[in-house]
Motif scaffolding. Structure first.
Motif, PDB file in Angstrom:
ATOM      1  N   ARG A 158       0.826  -1.206   0.000  1.00 45.24           N
ATOM      2  CA  ARG A 158       0.000   0.000   0.000  1.00 45.24           C
ATOM      3  C   ARG A 158       0.866   1.264   0.000  1.00 45.24           C
ATOM      4  O   ARG A 158       0.559   2.244  -0.671  1.00 45.24           O
ATOM      5  CB  ARG A 158      -0.936  -0.015   1.207  1.00 45.24           C
ATOM      6  N   MET A 159       1.977   1.238   0.768  1.00 44.49           N
ATOM      7  CA  MET A 159       2.859   2.400   0.771  1.00 44.49           C
ATOM      8  C   MET A 159       3.563   2.576  -0.578  1.00 44.49           C
ATOM      9  O   MET A 159       3.762   3.703  -1.049  1.00 44.49           O
ATOM     10  CB  MET A 159       3.888   2.267   1.904  1.00 44.49           C
ATOM     11  N   THR A 160       3.916   1.466  -1.210  1.00 48.13           N
ATOM     12  CA  THR A 160       4.516   1.550  -2.546  1.00 48.13           C
ATOM     13  C   THR A 160       3.537   2.144  -3.543  1.00 48.13           C
ATOM     14  O   THR A 160       3.910   2.961  -4.402  1.00 48.13           O
ATOM     15  CB  THR A 160       4.964   0.151  -3.006  1.00 48.13           C
ATOM     16  N   ALA A 161       2.269   1.742  -3.426  1.00 47.33           N
ATOM     17  CA  ALA A 161       1.249   2.310  -4.319  1.00 47.33           C
ATOM     18  C   ALA A 161       1.098   3.808  -4.090  1.00 47.33           C
ATOM     19  O   ALA A 161       0.919   4.582  -5.047  1.00 47.33           O
ATOM     20  CB  ALA A 161      -0.085   1.592  -4.098  1.00 47.33           C
ATOM     21  N   ILE A 162       1.181   4.242  -2.825  1.00 47.78           N
ATOM     22  CA  ILE A 162       1.084   5.685  -2.526  1.00 47.78           C
ATOM     23  C   ILE A 162       2.259   6.433  -3.145  1.00 47.78           C
ATOM     24  O   ILE A 162       2.096   7.508  -3.741  1.00 47.78           O
ATOM     25  CB  ILE A 162       1.025   5.898  -0.999  1.00 47.78           C
ATOM     26  N   LEU A 163       3.474   5.875  -3.023  1.00 48.07           N
ATOM     27  CA  LEU A 163       4.645   6.531  -3.601  1.00 48.07           C
ATOM     28  C   LEU A 163       4.546   6.617  -5.122  1.00 48.07           C
ATOM     29  O   LEU A 163       4.879   7.646  -5.721  1.00 48.07           O
ATOM     30  CB  LEU A 163       5.907   5.760  -3.211  1.00 48.07           C
ATOM     31  N   ARG A 164       4.085   5.547  -5.752  1.00 46.42           N
ATOM     32  CA  ARG A 164       3.955   5.575  -7.215  1.00 46.42           C
ATOM     33  C   ARG A 164       2.906   6.588  -7.652  1.00 46.42           C
ATOM     34  O   ARG A 164       3.065   7.251  -8.689  1.00 46.42           O
ATOM     35  CB  ARG A 164       3.602   4.186  -7.725  1.00 46.42           C
ATOM     36  N   ASP A 165       1.855   6.723  -6.869  1.00 41.15           N
ATOM     37  CA  ASP A 165       0.846   7.734  -7.176  1.00 41.15           C
ATOM     38  C   ASP A 165       1.439   9.134  -7.049  1.00 41.15           C
ATOM     39  O   ASP A 165       1.141  10.019  -7.853  1.00 41.15           O
ATOM     40  CB  ASP A 165      -0.342   7.559  -6.236  1.00 41.15           C
ATOM     41  N   MET A 166       2.293   9.356  -6.050  1.00 40.62           N
ATOM     42  CA  MET A 166       2.954  10.646  -5.899  1.00 40.62           C
ATOM     43  C   MET A 166       3.888  10.928  -7.072  1.00 40.62           C
ATOM     44  O   MET A 166       3.998  12.070  -7.534  1.00 40.62           O
ATOM     45  CB  MET A 166       3.741  10.693  -4.588  1.00 40.62           C
ATOM     46  N   MET A 167       4.572   9.903  -7.575  1.00 41.78           N
ATOM     47  CA  MET A 167       5.524  10.094  -8.670  1.00 41.78           C
ATOM     48  C   MET A 167       4.842  10.428  -9.987  1.00 41.78           C
ATOM     49  O   MET A 167       5.492  10.906 -10.920  1.00 41.78           O
ATOM     50  CB  MET A 167       6.373   8.826  -8.849  1.00 41.78           C
TER      51      MET A 167
ATOM     52  N   ALA B 138      12.790   4.183  -0.018  1.00 38.26           N
ATOM     53  CA  ALA B 138      11.576   3.843  -0.762  1.00 38.26           C
ATOM     54  C   ALA B 138      11.335   4.829  -1.901  1.00 38.26           C
ATOM     55  O   ALA B 138      10.899   4.452  -3.002  1.00 38.26           O
ATOM     56  CB  ALA B 138      10.373   3.821   0.186  1.00 38.26           C
ATOM     57  N   LEU B 139      11.644   6.104  -1.663  1.00 40.54           N
ATOM     58  CA  LEU B 139      11.479   7.107  -2.710  1.00 40.54           C
ATOM     59  C   LEU B 139      12.451   6.857  -3.848  1.00 40.54           C
ATOM     60  O   LEU B 139      12.089   6.986  -5.034  1.00 40.54           O
ATOM     61  CB  LEU B 139      11.687   8.503  -2.125  1.00 40.54           C
TER      62      LEU B 139
ATOM     63  N   LEU C 283       8.022  16.229   0.193  1.00 38.17           N
ATOM     64  CA  LEU C 283       7.483  14.938  -0.251  1.00 38.17           C
ATOM     65  C   LEU C 283       7.197  14.025   0.935  1.00 38.17           C
ATOM     66  O   LEU C 283       6.205  13.286   0.934  1.00 38.17           O
ATOM     67  CB  LEU C 283       8.481  14.272  -1.203  1.00 38.17           C
ATOM     68  N   TYR C 284       8.057  14.085   1.944  1.00 38.65           N
ATOM     69  CA  TYR C 284       7.870  13.234   3.116  1.00 38.65           C
ATOM     70  C   TYR C 284       6.586  13.597   3.857  1.00 38.65           C
ATOM     71  O   TYR C 284       5.813  12.715   4.257  1.00 38.65           O
ATOM     72  CB  TYR C 284       9.077  13.361   4.036  1.00 38.65           C
ATOM     73  N   GLN C 285       6.341  14.888   4.032  1.00 42.46           N
ATOM     74  CA  GLN C 285       5.107  15.313   4.693  1.00 42.46           C
ATOM     75  C   GLN C 285       3.884  14.921   3.883  1.00 42.46           C
ATOM     76  O   GLN C 285       2.866  14.479   4.428  1.00 42.46           O
ATOM     77  CB  GLN C 285       5.138  16.830   4.926  1.00 42.46           C
ATOM     78  N   ASP C 286       3.966  15.062   2.557  1.00 37.62           N
ATOM     79  CA  ASP C 286       2.858  14.648   1.689  1.00 37.62           C
ATOM     80  C   ASP C 286       2.611  13.149   1.826  1.00 37.62           C
ATOM     81  O   ASP C 286       1.461  12.688   1.896  1.00 37.62           O
ATOM     82  CB  ASP C 286       3.190  15.014   0.244  1.00 37.62           C
ATOM     83  N   PHE C 287       3.687  12.371   1.884  1.00 34.81           N
ATOM     84  CA  PHE C 287       3.562  10.919   2.029  1.00 34.81           C
ATOM     85  C   PHE C 287       2.890  10.551   3.350  1.00 34.81           C
ATOM     86  O   PHE C 287       1.997   9.686   3.396  1.00 34.81           O
ATOM     87  CB  PHE C 287       4.948  10.288   1.928  1.00 34.81           C
TER      88      PHE C 287
END
Length: 494
Positions: free
Chosen positions: A338-347, A386-387, A360-364
């Motif tokens: 789920r965290m990987t999916a969140i990071l990919r969505d941010m990218m 992870a980023l 980016l960390y605060q957004d995550f």
């Protein structure tokens, strides 16, 4: 080709000539208080030279977009494009020899500085075969090369000041002739102003600006008072492209008009209808600002201690409940997915590569809280790794391979800011895809500078991590030392 252009006339009616060829080698500084005619002077210079040399105008107020109708300049609306796109536009306008007006109207001060720095950076880093002469006009230069820190971030100020310094100090060999205009010499960085050899000084009232103008023109301090008496549109010229001695110049007429011309005085006609009801009419309820509520009184010391104790007990209870939840491998794998999916969505956000890591960390963390993953899903160190993995663009199949595990083992010894670039290159080599271009590497690193991307590759090669070579067609190939990882040939000009 005759390189002389007429800027206006000198006392006595003779034409005031400017040697455009000399100007390209010696640069120009224009100074004058608001209303002295700086924009009119720049417009005259641009109109007279439009058919003789390529031009690029950094326009913070949209004053020069009207040049497009008469002379065919391309108008780029800064608000419609990203920082990366403007860097590419700066390169391409030199490759295709197109005159451009970069309109930064509507952007805040920090965005104007970042966007201008990206555009100038693209012009500066173009390959040598495209170093054709370009007049680079920067209006309100004190905004882009401030003498002191202001309300913008240090990062934006350094980027903009660095681009302006490159333009004025190193631009000549690359064909870039800087022409900067400012209202206040005292607000303009000295290392930028000092590189100009030609000067056009207009009406100035402040003592500190008059003193600096007199110093630049080689005049005595007592002669500086003359700058207060200059008429609008009259400038004192000095420099190898203008005059060997200070000379008064009256700027001539222009063919185009500014969109933001000053107000024109017209007869005032008071309104005939009663204005009391129009001005003091009751404001509709839905338009009223929200009424501020009176703040609750601060609790007394005993009450405050009681609240803190209760809050601590509640936090301990929540923590105990969380610890009771069984942390099974399936639960950990699900959380990581789920965290990987969140990071990919941010990218997927186009500008995410250029946002600072803390932002980016605060957004995550906010996204993780929304997804029910808790307040502290990852600490900053684990987030950086992870980023870097997310920025590499690795697929699920590749991420489970032994080769990718080896890449992650190797990257752990590198500085955190280089881990994303290393994994990005490793992924390309493991998956046997074409060697990434400098622009792609720069974007992963979080910059628009292709020169920095090349320096990163050189550093990685110096650390004996990889080898760069060219095939028979001049295309770049990247091989990782001690492995069988190798990219396919990239583009020839990467």
């Amino acid at each position: 080709m005759n390189s002389m252009i007429t800027m206006g006339e000198v006392p006595g009616g003779s034409p005031a000539q400017m040697d455009l060829g000399e100007l390209l080698a010696t640069r120009l500084l224009v100074q004058g208080n608001s209303g002295s005619g700086k924009s009119h002077l720049l417009r005259r210079l641009l109109e007279q030279s439009a058919r003789m040399v390529q031009q690029a105008i950094i326009d913070p107020e949209g004053d020069f977009v009207s040049l497009a109708e008469k002379f065919g300049h391309l108008v780029i609306e800064g608000a419609d494009h990203s920082e990366m796109a403007l860097h590419a536009a700066g390169e391409r306008m030199r490759m295709h020899r197109a005159s451009v007006v970069l309109n930064l109207e509507g952007l805040d001060a920090e965005q104007q500085m970042r966007w201008a720095a990206a555009f100038l950076g693209g012009m500066f880093e173009v390959p040598r075969q495209h170093w054709y002469p370009v007049l680079v006009v920067v209006d309100e230069a004190q905004l882009f090369a401030p003498a002191a820190a202001g309300e913008v971030s240090d990062e934006a100020r350094r980027a903009s000041l660095g681009a302006m310094t490159n333009l004025m100090c190193r631009g000549r060999k690359r064909g870039l002739a800087g022409i900067i205009a400012t209202q206040r010499l005292a607000k303009l960085a000295k290392n930028v102003a000092a590189e100009a050899s030609n000067f056009l000084m207009g009406r100035t009232f402040l003592d500190i600006d008059m003193a600096r103008a007199a110093d630049l023109l080689g005049m005595e301090r007592r002669q500086a008072e003359a700058f207060r008496d200059l008429a609008r549109g009259t400038f004192v010229a000095l420099g190898p492209a203008l005059s060997r001695r200070p000379l008064s110049v009256r700027i001539g007429a222009v063919e185009t008009e500014s969109r933001s011309a000053g107000p024109v005085l017209a007869p005032f006609e008071p309104p005939t209808a009663p204005v009391h009801e129009l001005i003091l009419a009751p404001v509709p309820v839905h338009d009223l600002p929200a009424r501020q509520r009176k703040a609750a009184p601060a609790p007394s010391a005993p009450d405050l201690l009681t609240q803190l104790a209760a809050h601590g007990e509640a936090q301990a209870s929540v923590q105990a409940e969380q610890e009771q939840v069984e942390d099974t491998p399936e639960t950990r794998a699900e959380r990581e997915a789920r965290m990987t999916a969140i990071l990919r969505d941010m990218m997927e956000d186009e500008d995410s590569s250029f946002r600072p890591i803390p932002v980016l960390y605060q957004d995550f963390l906010v996204r993780c809280r929304i997804a029910g993953l808790g307040r502290n899903a990852l600490d900053l160190r684990r987030f950086n790794r992870a980023l870097a993995t997310a920025r590499s663009g690795v697929s699920e199949d590749t991420s489970s391979s032994t080769q990718w595990q080896e890449a992650e083992r190797r990257v752990s010894s590198l500085p955190e800011d280089l881990q994303a670039v290393f994994l990005f290159l490793a992924r390309a080599a493991i998956e046997r895809t074409p060697c990434p271009s400098d622009a792609q590497i720069a974007r992963v690193y979080g910059t628009v500078s292709t020169g920095r991307a090349r320096r990163l590759l050189a550093w990685l090669e110096d650390q004996n991590l990889l080898v760069l070579r060219a095939d028979g067609m001049g295309r770049r190939v990247l091989t990782f030392i001690g492995t069988e990882w190798e990219t396919l040939p990239g583009v020839a000009d990467s």
